[in-house]
Scaffold this motif. Structure first.
Motif, PDB file in Angstrom:
ATOM      1  N   GLU A   1     -38.555  37.380  26.130  1.00 11.37           N
ATOM      2  CA  GLU A   1     -38.120  37.839  27.775  1.00 11.37           C
ATOM      3  C   GLU A   1     -39.050  37.121  28.024  1.00 11.37           C
ATOM      4  O   GLU A   1     -40.501  37.322  28.383  1.00 11.37           O
ATOM      5  CB  GLU A   1     -37.847  39.322  26.932  1.00 11.37           C
ATOM      6  N   ALA A   2     -38.525  36.717  29.425  1.00 11.43           N
ATOM      7  CA  ALA A   2     -38.993  36.350  30.526  1.00 11.43           C
ATOM      8  C   ALA A   2     -39.698  37.266  31.562  1.00 11.43           C
ATOM      9  O   ALA A   2     -38.322  36.916  32.339  1.00 11.43           O
ATOM     10  CB  ALA A   2     -39.171  34.699  31.225  1.00 11.43           C
ATOM     11  N   SER A   3     -40.689  37.429  32.028  1.00  9.95           N
ATOM     12  CA  SER A   3     -40.561  38.749  32.867  1.00  9.95           C
ATOM     13  C   SER A   3     -41.660  38.327  34.257  1.00  9.95           C
ATOM     14  O   SER A   3     -43.067  37.679  33.926  1.00  9.95           O
ATOM     15  CB  SER A   3     -40.360  40.004  32.953  1.00  9.95           C
TER      16      SER A   3
ATOM     17  N   ARG B   1     -47.052  33.866  38.298  1.00  3.97           N
ATOM     18  CA  ARG B   1     -46.637  33.440  37.169  1.00  3.97           C
ATOM     19  C   ARG B   1     -46.112  34.481  36.094  1.00  3.97           C
ATOM     20  O   ARG B   1     -46.827  35.013  35.499  1.00  3.97           O
ATOM     21  CB  ARG B   1     -47.230  32.271  37.225  1.00  3.97           C
ATOM     22  N   PRO B   2     -44.356  33.593  35.322  1.00  9.45           N
ATOM     23  CA  PRO B   2     -44.356  35.048  34.334  1.00  9.45           C
ATOM     24  C   PRO B   2     -44.799  34.614  33.260  1.00  9.45           C
ATOM     25  O   PRO B   2     -45.541  33.643  33.372  1.00  9.45           O
ATOM     26  CB  PRO B   2     -42.490  34.847  34.720  1.00  9.45           C
ATOM     27  N   SER B   3     -44.676  35.169  32.497  1.00  9.59           N
ATOM     28  CA  SER B   3     -45.417  35.226  31.059  1.00  9.59           C
ATOM     29  C   SER B   3     -43.598  35.453  30.253  1.00  9.59           C
ATOM     30  O   SER B   3     -42.663  36.538  30.733  1.00  9.59           O
ATOM     31  CB  SER B   3     -46.252  36.120  30.576  1.00  9.59           C
ATOM     32  N   VAL B   4     -43.694  34.384  29.288  1.00 11.16           N
ATOM     33  CA  VAL B   4     -42.398  35.193  28.219  1.00 11.16           C
ATOM     34  C   VAL B   4     -43.235  35.191  26.513  1.00 11.16           C
ATOM     35  O   VAL B   4     -43.717  34.994  26.029  1.00 11.16           O
ATOM     36  CB  VAL B   4     -41.943  33.023  28.165  1.00 11.16           C
ATOM     37  N   CYS B   5     -42.630  36.676  26.250  1.00 16.28           N
ATOM     38  CA  CYS B   5     -42.801  37.831  25.705  1.00 16.28           C
ATOM     39  C   CYS B   5     -42.194  37.590  24.730  1.00 16.28           C
ATOM     40  O   CYS B   5     -40.092  37.032  24.300  1.00 16.28           O
ATOM     41  CB  CYS B   5     -42.635  38.915  25.885  1.00 16.28           C
TER      42      CYS B   5
ATOM     43  N   GLY C   1     -39.854  30.381  42.980  1.00 18.33           N
ATOM     44  CA  GLY C   1     -41.339  29.249  43.882  1.00 18.33           C
ATOM     45  C   GLY C   1     -42.160  29.639  42.676  1.00 18.33           C
ATOM     46  O   GLY C   1     -43.228  28.965  43.342  1.00 18.33           O
ATOM     47  N   THR C   2     -41.803  29.433  41.710  1.00 18.64           N
ATOM     48  CA  THR C   2     -42.665  30.042  40.414  1.00 18.64           C
ATOM     49  C   THR C   2     -42.610  30.007  38.750  1.00 18.64           C
ATOM     50  O   THR C   2     -41.584  28.789  39.136  1.00 18.64           O
ATOM     51  CB  THR C   2     -43.108  31.639  39.704  1.00 18.64           C
ATOM     52  N   GLN C   3     -43.288  29.198  38.499  1.00 20.74           N
ATOM     53  CA  GLN C   3     -43.150  28.491  36.962  1.00 20.74           C
ATOM     54  C   GLN C   3     -44.092  29.622  35.668  1.00 20.74           C
ATOM     55  O   GLN C   3     -44.666  29.879  35.969  1.00 20.74           O
ATOM     56  CB  GLN C   3     -44.070  27.628  36.941  1.00 20.74           C
ATOM     57  N   ILE C   4     -43.769  29.285  34.866  1.00 19.95           N
ATOM     58  CA  ILE C   4     -43.940  29.816  33.717  1.00 19.95           C
ATOM     59  C   ILE C   4     -45.719  29.216  33.220  1.00 19.95           C
ATOM     60  O   ILE C   4     -45.961  28.927  33.508  1.00 19.95           O
ATOM     61  CB  ILE C   4     -43.417  29.112  32.538  1.00 19.95           C
ATOM     62  N   ALA C   5     -46.479  31.264  32.501  1.00 15.82           N
ATOM     63  CA  ALA C   5     -47.810  30.105  32.927  1.00 15.82           C
ATOM     64  C   ALA C   5     -47.801  30.544  31.287  1.00 15.82           C
ATOM     65  O   ALA C   5     -49.021  29.524  31.385  1.00 15.82           O
ATOM     66  CB  ALA C   5     -48.391  31.591  33.445  1.00 15.82           C
ATOM     67  N   GLY C   6     -47.327  31.021  30.484  1.00 14.64           N
ATOM     68  CA  GLY C   6     -47.701  31.433  28.857  1.00 14.64           C
ATOM     69  C   GLY C   6     -46.656  31.738  28.155  1.00 14.64           C
ATOM     70  O   GLY C   6     -45.594  32.590  28.757  1.00 14.64           O
ATOM     71  N   HIS C   7     -47.223  32.035  27.131  1.00 10.74           N
ATOM     72  CA  HIS C   7     -46.300  32.574  26.260  1.00 10.74           C
ATOM     73  C   HIS C   7     -46.785  33.990  25.208  1.00 10.74           C
ATOM     74  O   HIS C   7     -48.604  33.371  25.376  1.00 10.74           O
ATOM     75  CB  HIS C   7     -45.714  31.881  25.245  1.00 10.74           C
ATOM     76  N   ILE C   8     -46.732  34.861  25.003  1.00  9.19           N
ATOM     77  CA  ILE C   8     -47.541  36.197  24.021  1.00  9.19           C
ATOM     78  C   ILE C   8     -46.660  36.346  23.056  1.00  9.19           C
ATOM     79  O   ILE C   8     -45.612  36.274  23.157  1.00  9.19           O
ATOM     80  CB  ILE C   8     -47.691  36.907  25.670  1.00  9.19           C
ATOM     81  N   PHE C   9     -47.426  37.310  22.441  1.00 14.64           N
ATOM     82  CA  PHE C   9     -46.700  37.989  20.629  1.00 14.64           C
ATOM     83  C   PHE C   9     -45.980  36.704  20.049  1.00 14.64           C
ATOM     84  O   PHE C   9     -45.214  36.953  19.815  1.00 14.64           O
ATOM     85  CB  PHE C   9     -45.826  38.772  20.884  1.00 14.64           C
TER      86      PHE C   9
END
Length: 128
Positions: A40-42, A23-27, A101-109
């Motif tokens: 930035e989602a990575s 699962r990617p995170s969004v910074c 096949g994935t979804q965002i896990a959460g947000h950082i910073f």
């Protein structure tokens, strides 16, 4: 094992990732916003899963002592967030050509996010 394809806007850089994407995170940090033009989602993947074709077209900017950021030298597409001296790299979600096949896990910073948008998706938010 699933294969995921990614590329830059002009196609000079082709990326293949072998394996399930986590699962990617969004910074929302200042540096990621400046590098990508927004947030930035990575997704973090082991370097051993990644094959890059057209690596000569990848430019690197050392944005801190511990991190370099990769982009296409031809079209400018954001591609990588690479922690130096680690065995993994982060690939920009916008570079993927196929369904992930994935979804965002959460947000950082989130304490550094821009003042022009709100985060309303209900996902976890970390200040740093």
């Amino acid at each position: 094992m699933p294969t995921h394809k990614a590329s830059c806007l002009c196609g000079a850089v082709q990326i293949t990732v072998e394996g399930d994407l986590p699962r990617p995170s969004v910074c929302h940090c200042r540096e990621c916003r400046k590098h990508s033009g927004h947030l930035e989602a990575s997704v973090d993947v082991p370097e051993s899963w990644v094959t890059v074709t057209g690596a000569e077209a990848v430019g690197w900017f050392q944005s801190s002592e511990k991190v370099r950021r990769g982009f296409c030298k031809t079209c400018g597409s954001t591609l990588f967030w690479d922690p130096i001296f680690r065995d993994w790299t982060a690939i920009a979600m916008g570079a993927f050509d196929t369904p992930t096949g994935t979804q965002i896990a959460g947000h950082i910073f989130v304490e550094e996010k821009g003042d022009y948008y709100e985060i309303n998706d209900g996902l976890p938010q970390n200040a740093r």
